[in-house]
Write a protein that holds these residues in place. Structure first.
Motif, mmCIF file in Angstrom:
data_model
loop_
_atom_site.group_PDB
_atom_site.id
_atom_site.type_symbol
_atom_site.label_atom_id
_atom_site.label_comp_id
_atom_site.label_asym_id
_atom_site.label_seq_id
_atom_site.Cartn_x
_atom_site.Cartn_y
_atom_site.Cartn_z
ATOM 1 N N HIS A 103 -19.951 -31.302 -11.269
ATOM 2 C CA HIS A 103 -19.967 -32.168 -10.121
ATOM 3 C C HIS A 103 -19.077 -31.682 -9.040
ATOM 4 N N THR A 104 -17.945 -31.008 -9.504
ATOM 5 C CA THR A 104 -17.072 -30.376 -8.410
ATOM 6 C C THR A 104 -17.787 -29.335 -7.226
ATOM 7 N N LEU A 105 -18.675 -28.309 -7.942
ATOM 8 C CA LEU A 105 -19.112 -27.368 -7.353
ATOM 9 C C LEU A 105 -20.472 -28.026 -6.811
ATOM 10 N N SER A 106 -21.222 -28.688 -7.113
ATOM 11 C CA SER A 106 -22.475 -29.266 -6.134
ATOM 12 C C SER A 106 -21.819 -30.025 -5.090
ATOM 13 N N GLY A 107 -20.614 -30.925 -5.405
ATOM 14 C CA GLY A 107 -20.316 -31.519 -4.142
ATOM 15 C C GLY A 107 -19.820 -30.989 -2.886
ATOM 16 N N LYS A 108 -19.407 -29.668 -3.336
ATOM 17 C CA LYS A 108 -18.638 -28.883 -2.183
ATOM 18 C C LYS A 108 -19.800 -27.865 -1.654
ATOM 19 N N TYR A 109 -20.441 -27.263 -2.713
ATOM 20 C CA TYR A 109 -21.308 -26.014 -2.117
ATOM 21 C C TYR A 109 -23.002 -26.320 -2.396
ATOM 22 N N GLY A 110 -23.366 -27.340 -2.995
ATOM 23 C CA GLY A 110 -24.569 -27.925 -3.099
ATOM 24 C C GLY A 110 -25.117 -27.412 -4.486
ATOM 25 N N SER A 111 -26.344 -27.766 -4.830
ATOM 26 C CA SER A 111 -26.981 -27.275 -5.963
ATOM 27 C C SER A 111 -27.011 -25.924 -6.463
ATOM 28 N N MET A 112 -27.264 -25.222 -5.382
ATOM 29 C CA MET A 112 -27.239 -23.551 -5.975
ATOM 30 C C MET A 112 -26.006 -22.824 -5.221
ATOM 31 N N GLY A 113 -25.206 -23.580 -4.545
ATOM 32 C CA GLY A 113 -24.028 -22.699 -3.936
ATOM 33 C C GLY A 113 -23.080 -21.920 -5.066
ATOM 34 N N TYR A 114 -23.036 -22.420 -6.161
ATOM 35 C CA TYR A 114 -22.273 -21.741 -7.291
ATOM 36 C C TYR A 114 -22.752 -20.191 -7.372
ATOM 37 N N LEU A 115 -24.098 -19.774 -6.836
ATOM 38 C CA LEU A 115 -24.343 -18.538 -7.036
ATOM 39 C C LEU A 115 -23.539 -17.569 -6.223
ATOM 40 N N ASN A 116 -23.013 -18.111 -5.130
ATOM 41 C CA ASN A 116 -22.154 -17.288 -4.142
ATOM 42 C C ASN A 116 -20.834 -17.376 -4.823
ATOM 43 N N PHE A 117 -20.199 -16.424 -5.546
ATOM 44 C CA PHE A 117 -18.993 -16.859 -6.139
ATOM 45 C C PHE A 117 -17.776 -16.664 -5.084
ATOM 46 N N ALA A 118 -17.994 -15.916 -4.098
ATOM 47 C CA ALA A 118 -17.006 -15.852 -2.893
ATOM 48 C C ALA A 118 -16.789 -17.081 -2.475
ATOM 49 N N SER A 119 -17.340 -18.000 -2.730
ATOM 50 C CA SER A 119 -17.359 -19.598 -1.737
ATOM 51 C C SER A 119 -16.371 -20.252 -2.560
ATOM 52 N N TRP A 120 -16.334 -19.993 -3.891
ATOM 53 C CA TRP A 120 -15.483 -21.157 -4.665
ATOM 54 C C TRP A 120 -14.732 -20.532 -5.619
ATOM 55 N N SER A 121 -14.491 -19.258 -5.491
ATOM 56 C CA SER A 121 -13.536 -18.562 -6.661
ATOM 57 C C SER A 121 -12.101 -18.382 -5.832
ATOM 58 N N ASN A 122 -11.292 -17.614 -6.594
ATOM 59 C CA ASN A 122 -9.865 -17.604 -6.236
ATOM 60 C C ASN A 122 -9.742 -16.240 -5.538
ATOM 61 N N ARG A 123 -9.779 -16.312 -4.271
ATOM 62 C CA ARG A 123 -9.678 -14.799 -3.613
ATOM 63 C C ARG A 123 -8.395 -14.375 -3.511
ATOM 64 N N GLU A 124 -7.215 -15.156 -3.739
ATOM 65 C CA GLU A 124 -5.928 -14.740 -3.831
ATOM 66 C C GLU A 124 -5.615 -13.852 -4.949
ATOM 67 N N SER A 125 -6.265 -14.172 -5.862
ATOM 68 C CA SER A 125 -6.020 -13.366 -7.374
ATOM 69 C C SER A 125 -6.953 -12.368 -7.744
ATOM 70 N N ASN A 126 -8.315 -12.604 -6.869
ATOM 71 C CA ASN A 126 -9.181 -11.633 -7.185
ATOM 72 C C ASN A 126 -9.883 -11.093 -5.902
ATOM 73 N N ASP A 127 -9.841 -9.644 -5.597
ATOM 74 C CA ASP A 127 -10.420 -9.175 -4.653
ATOM 75 C C ASP A 127 -11.907 -9.212 -4.622
ATOM 76 N N ARG A 128 -12.436 -8.801 -3.341
ATOM 77 C CA ARG A 128 -13.801 -8.874 -3.410
ATOM 78 C C ARG A 128 -14.764 -8.120 -4.408
ATOM 79 N N LYS A 129 -14.086 -6.845 -4.664
ATOM 80 C CA LYS A 129 -14.786 -6.052 -5.591
ATOM 81 C C LYS A 129 -14.977 -6.746 -7.115
ATOM 82 N N LYS A 130 -13.832 -7.331 -7.442
ATOM 83 C CA LYS A 130 -13.635 -8.006 -8.856
ATOM 84 C C LYS A 130 -14.474 -9.284 -8.830
ATOM 85 N N ILE A 131 -14.490 -10.046 -7.723
ATOM 86 C CA ILE A 131 -15.355 -11.321 -7.527
ATOM 87 C C ILE A 131 -16.868 -10.727 -8.108
#
Length: 316
Positions: A103-131
């Motif tokens: 519900h949280t991911l679809s409400g903010k990023y759409g039905s397929m937006g979860y596939l783009n981890f950079a949009s919803w993951s923690n970029r403060e704790s994880n750099d781009r390479k790790k994400i």
């Protein structure tokens, strides 16, 4: 450590009984004990006798104190009932957390937006390479899940392409993969999900990682009642009223803490949940005895009653 030939010898069921007796266990009825060993197994029962054992690692010697064969079998049977009831409650948590993530991911990023981890993951704790690494690994796992679902005769999701919508995704992945999604979520997303359970994001992460471990123990017929938690999760200060505390103020790492977490979360999901089936085997084991209650991580027997009352009076 060198191999011990004595530990690798084939033993008849009668010889297994002799070994229990040699190590100090009282066996009430050899014939009945042999029949039980045929179906339960020596090492399974040995596991439930472990809390009553003194082990000399140098001599590889075990001595049992104040325990009988029938008591060990009783502990095994109560643990089985306890694990099945606990697993029933954990299933409600698993279904709920999957729903909240979807519900949280679809409400903010759409039905397929979860596939783009950079949009919803923690970029403060994880750099781009790790994400990117986490995303790649997750997608590989998800594709395998999709293939498995499509091959199933019970498939009803009608998945088109390599990846499903977020709502189907959370339904077909394992609980372990659900925790991986939580572990890399942004602070705002975690806070939103945690608010549904009236807890902090750190509490949610710690509790879910512990529940994953307990779920595996319950599902794979391991000893649940004697669990000792290695990585302590955050606990609410209220719970210290019910838990055994060490001299340094640290709460017990036994099954009592697991109960606090599971009951708290399930009550947030369903305030009318009946916990009696979880408590019945524990009540049978504790038998209103304060020392036995402490063995399972409670302050005393009365604290087990207070915990039940506390959960029942929580506001949702």
């Amino acid at each position: 450590m060198s191999r011990n030939p004595e530990l690798e010898k084939h033993l008849s069921f009668e010889e297994q009984i002799d070994l229990f007796i040699k190590r100090g266990m009282f066996v009430e009825n050899r014939k009945k004990a042999a029949k039980l060993l045929m179906d339960i197994g020596y090492y399974k029962l040995k596991d439930f006798a472990y809390p009553f054992a003194k082990i000399n690692k140098k001599r590889e010697n075990i001595e049992y104190f104040n325990i009988s064969f029938n008591e060990v079998v009783f502990r095994y049977n109560q643990d089985k009932d306890f694990r099945l009831s606990l697993l029933h409650a954990i299933e409600d948590i698993e279904v709920s957390i999957k729903t909240q993530i979807g519900h949280t991911l679809s409400g903010k990023y759409g039905s397929m937006g979860y596939l783009n981890f950079a949009s919803w993951s923690n970029r403060e704790s994880n750099d781009r390479k790790k994400i990117n690494s986490i995303e790649k690994q997750f997608k590989n796992t998800l594709q395998n899940s999709v293939k498995r679902v499509k091959r199933s005769e019970f498939e009803h999701y009608n998945i088109i392409g390599d990846f499903p919508t977020v709502w189907v995704m959370v339904d077909i992945i394992s609980f372990g993969d659900v925790i991986k999604l939580l572990d890399c979520m942004s602070t705002s997303n975690l806070k939103e999900i945690a608010s549904h359970y009236n807890c902090t994001k750190n509490e949610l992460l710690g509790w879910m990682n512990l529940i994953k471990l307990v779920r595996n123990i319950c599902a794979h017929n391991k000893n649940g009642i004697d669990i000792q938690i290695k990585t302590m999760p955050p606990i609410k200060s209220d719970w210290k009223e019910f838990l055994f505390l060490y001299k340094d103020g640290q709460a017990s790492n036994r099954i009592a803490l697991v109960l606090c977490i599971v009951m708290y979360l399930v009550h947030q999901i369903n305030p009318n949940y009946n916990f009696n089936y979880i408590w019945k085997p524990l009540d049978n084991l504790i038998n209103k005895n304060d020392k036995i209650a402490m063995r399972y991580g409670f302050k005393n027997y009365e604290s087990t009653l207070k915990l039940r009352e506390y959960i029942a009076n929580l506001r949702r």
